[in-house]
Scaffold this active site. Structure first.
Site, PDB file in Angstrom:
ATOM      1  N   THR A 164     -11.953   7.323 -13.321  1.00 58.74           N
ATOM      2  CA  THR A 164     -11.059   7.113 -12.445  1.00 58.74           C
ATOM      3  C   THR A 164     -11.702   5.703 -11.737  1.00 58.74           C
ATOM      4  O   THR A 164     -10.581   5.114 -11.264  1.00 58.74           O
ATOM      5  CB  THR A 164     -10.699   8.190 -11.459  1.00 58.74           C
ATOM      6  OG1 THR A 164      -9.577   7.769 -10.676  1.00 58.74           O
ATOM      7  CG2 THR A 164     -11.830   8.109 -10.600  1.00 58.74           C
ATOM      8  N   GLU A 170       0.808  -1.099  -0.044  1.00 58.98           N
ATOM      9  CA  GLU A 170      -0.150  -0.115  -0.109  1.00 58.98           C
ATOM     10  C   GLU A 170       0.909   1.226   0.092  1.00 58.98           C
ATOM     11  O   GLU A 170       0.473   2.215  -0.724  1.00 58.98           O
ATOM     12  CB  GLU A 170      -0.795   0.041   1.231  1.00 58.98           C
ATOM     13  CG  GLU A 170      -1.775   1.309   1.472  1.00 58.98           C
ATOM     14  CD  GLU A 170      -3.250   1.363   0.455  1.00 58.98           C
ATOM     15  OE1 GLU A 170      -3.199   0.424  -0.303  1.00 58.98           O
ATOM     16  OE2 GLU A 170      -3.738   2.179   0.758  1.00 58.98           O
TER      17      GLU A 170
END
Ligand SMILES: *[C@@H]1O[C@H](CO)[C@@H](O)[C@H](O)[C@H]1NC(C)=O
Ligand SMILES: *[C@@H]1O[C@H](CO)[C@@H](O)[C@H](O)[C@H]1NC(C)=O
Ligand SMILES: *[C@@H]1O[C@H](CO)[C@@H](O)[C@H](O)[C@H]1NC(C)=O
Ligand SMILES: *[C@@H]1O[C@H](CO)[C@@H](O)[C@H](O)[C@H]1NC(C)=O
Ligand SMILES: *[C@@H]1O[C@H](CO)[C@@H](O)[C@H](O)[C@H]1NC(C)=O
Ligand SMILES: *[C@@H]1O[C@H](CO)[C@@H](O)[C@H](O)[C@H]1NC(C)=O
Length: 516
Positions: free
Chosen positions: A505, A379
């Site tokens: 997106t 992440e």
């Protein structure tokens, strides 16, 4: 990219990790048709394997969570983190369409017709726009266009447009501020907001969806209110909020339209603002030339000031974040859309330098995948050789980065950039990278009735499940993993810089304005 996450610049907590550089596990599956000199399956078989995973995920969701927002696949329960309007279903629509899954398409269409846009929870203007408005408008473009044959009931197709208008009319009061910059966190029953400042990505990733709605519906207000909000991002004040040409701060005051800081990057909270600058130009070059000019400035400044090579791995390129003109050597999975966006810009503008730079960024993000025990990237990661967490020195020396947040939240950005790299180069290497990532994600996140976020990409098995199947797993990860292996179609990203569709997106494709 999708989720806004707050990163405290420079104070990301180092996590101590003891990481041997793992030899990749044997990740081969028994494909029937094989490539030359390779034991991976054919593109056709890979595409089918992604469809199988989509159907497994959908079945788990439909059985245990529908019509709620998302599935908890370990406990076979559900949650409503996105207003309770069936976010996974709406996010899955455009993927079910491109995969030709007619039964699922019609289950979703029947659901969308029933949604009433009310909620007592805090509603995010941004998340609601990219997932719900984006998903519904994409469905409408496909079902009134090349995939019309997948709808059983044309009434439910027309309902998509009326539902999109009803949703936008419910949200549009958010723009009624002194500046026209909206508030993001809304309380619909009282038509109020939480009064907090807005941000670059959350203000700057509305215009594609609302302009598409304006063009489809004939109501120009949807375009004018989002273009007005965007105008403050294109002409930033104060001047100090733009440390380099085109690169701007993050916080924005809806009262004045002014920026509140000068920190940013291509990371969560900023990301899709830059993404949409070039995508608006793809959508309609006649109206959005200024957006393209701002993208060019941001891209050039990023190459000049943010591009960074880890000391032990000078062959890798990542983009740093900044506060004023000070940079920090930190990035995220979320930021890995950047390679794909540079490639798209390079193709559309006919500028090879952006394609080449984008391919370098794609390679860097690929390295974050192949360095870990799960073959999935983390992440958050860093590459400042003065800040290597204890225990990660050897890993940093060989891999060129260290891990500061080890989760994998079913995110799409690396797969997304592989897809753009493949479309631009036709190099099957990128199809192989996408397949290997898909196999690794399938091997580690598959659990119970679906797929789940995991805790730790640096340990085999992923270090446990959070029991959460993201809605963008349907919209994005599985769509890009499929499209990169799938046959040519008009909605595929152009190989030559000419695009008939543009992806929002959340990976929902819209027909471009000039498109036939
Ligand atoms: C991830 O696994 C590594 C290796 O076992 C461990 O050192 C680290 O503390 C774990 N990180 C998290 C966030 O659980
Ligand atoms: C089509 O959908 C509409 C609205 O959901 C419904 O009223 C109608 O009965 C459906 N028609 C058919 C033929 O199923
Ligand atoms: C056009 O959209 C605006 C903004 O949501 C709305 O207030 C207005 O009622 C719409 N106009 C029509 C004719 O539907
Ligand atoms: C940038 O770094 C310098 C030197 O460390 C420091 O004095 C300054 O306050 C920093 N600026 C910002 C905006 O953080
Ligand atoms: C990592 O590289 C540095 C610089 O070359 C070296 O000093 C250090 O001993 C290396 N650490 C490990 C654990 O390999
Ligand atoms: C995905 O995981 C399932 C369950 O572990 C496995 O049966 C299947 O073969 C995997 N698919 C691929 C393409 O690796």
């Amino acid at each position: 990219m999708t989720r806004l996450i707050c990163i405290a610049l420079g104070v990301l907590l180092p996590v101590a990790l003891a990481l041997p550089r793992n030899a990749p596990e044997s990740l081969n599956i028994n494909g029937n048709i094989k490539r030359q000199n390779d034991n991976r399956p054919s593109a056709e078989d890979r595409a089918q394997a992604v469809i199988d995973t989509f159907r497994t995920s959908w079945h788990g969701y439909y059985t245990y969570a529908f019509p709620h927002d998302e599935l908890h696949p370990v406990s076979n329960t559900f949650s409503d983190s996105r207003n309770g309007w069936g976010a996974s279903a709406v996010d899955a629509l455009s993927t079910a369409l491109v995969m030709g899954q007619k039964d699922i398409v019609n289950e979703i269409l029947r659901h969308i017709a029933t949604i009433s846009w009310t909620s007592n929870d805090e509603v995010s203007l941004f998340e609601t726009t990219i997932r719900y408005l984006g998903g519904i408008l994409s469905g409408y473009d496909f079902l009134t266009g090349p995939l019309a044959h997948l709808a059983d009931n044309t009434t439910n197709v027309e309902v998509l447009l009326s539902q999109a208008k009803a949703l936008a009319n419910t949200l549009s009061y958010a723009f009624e501020t002194p500046s026209g910059v909206p508030y993001n966190n809304l309380h619909l029953p009282t038509r109020s907001n939480d009064g907090s400042a807005n941000g670059l990505a959350t203000v700057g990733s509305l215009v594609l969806e609302w302009v598409r709605l304006a063009d489809l519906s004939g109501n120009a207000t949807y375009a004018s209110i989002t273009e007005k909000a965007e105008s403050y991002l294109l002409n930033p004040h104060p001047a100090s909020s733009e440390p380099w040409p085109g690169l701007v701060g993050t916080g924005i005051d809806p009262v004045t339209g002014n920026f509140l800081d000068a920190q940013g990057g291509w990371v969560g909270g900023d990301d899709s603002f830059y993404e949409y600058l070039i995508k608006m130009y793809v959508y309609d070059p006649t109206r959005y030339g200024q957006y393209k000019d701002r993208w060019v400035l941001a891209a050039d400044s990023s190459i000049a000031h943010l591009a960074s090579h880890p000391k032990p791995r000078p062959d890798l390129t990542f983009l740093a974040i900044y506060n004023g003109r000070n940079i920090s050597l930190v990035s995220q999975h979320l930021a890995c859309f950047d390679g794909g966006n540079f490639i798209l810009g390079g193709q559309v503008l006919g500028e090879q330098k952006y394609i080449d730079f984008g391919l370098e960024l794609v390679n860097g993000c690929h390295e974050t995948y192949i360095a870990t025990a799960t073959q999935i990237g983390p992440e958050v990661f860093g590459w400042d050789s003065t800040k290597v967490p204890a225990g990660q020195e050897a890993f940093f020396n060989t891999s060129g980065f260290y891990v500061t947040n080890a989760q994998y939240n079913l995110r799409p950005e690396v797969m997304e950039s592989f897809y753009y790299a493949y479309r631009a180069t036709s190099d099957p290497k990128y199809q192989d990278w996408a397949w290997d990532a898909f196999v690794a994600i399938n091997a580690t996140t598959r659990v119970g009735s679906g797929y789940s976020d995991i805790n730790n990409v640096t340990v085999k098995g992923g270090g446990g499940f959070t029991d959460f199947q993201e809605t963008f797993w349907f919209a994005e990860v599985l769509k890009y993993a499929y499209l990169i292996q799938a046959p040519e179609a008009e909605w595929q990203v152009g190989k030559d810089g000419v695009n008939e569709w543009v992806f929002n997106t959340e990976a929902h494709p819209f027909k471009v304005k000039g498109g036939a």
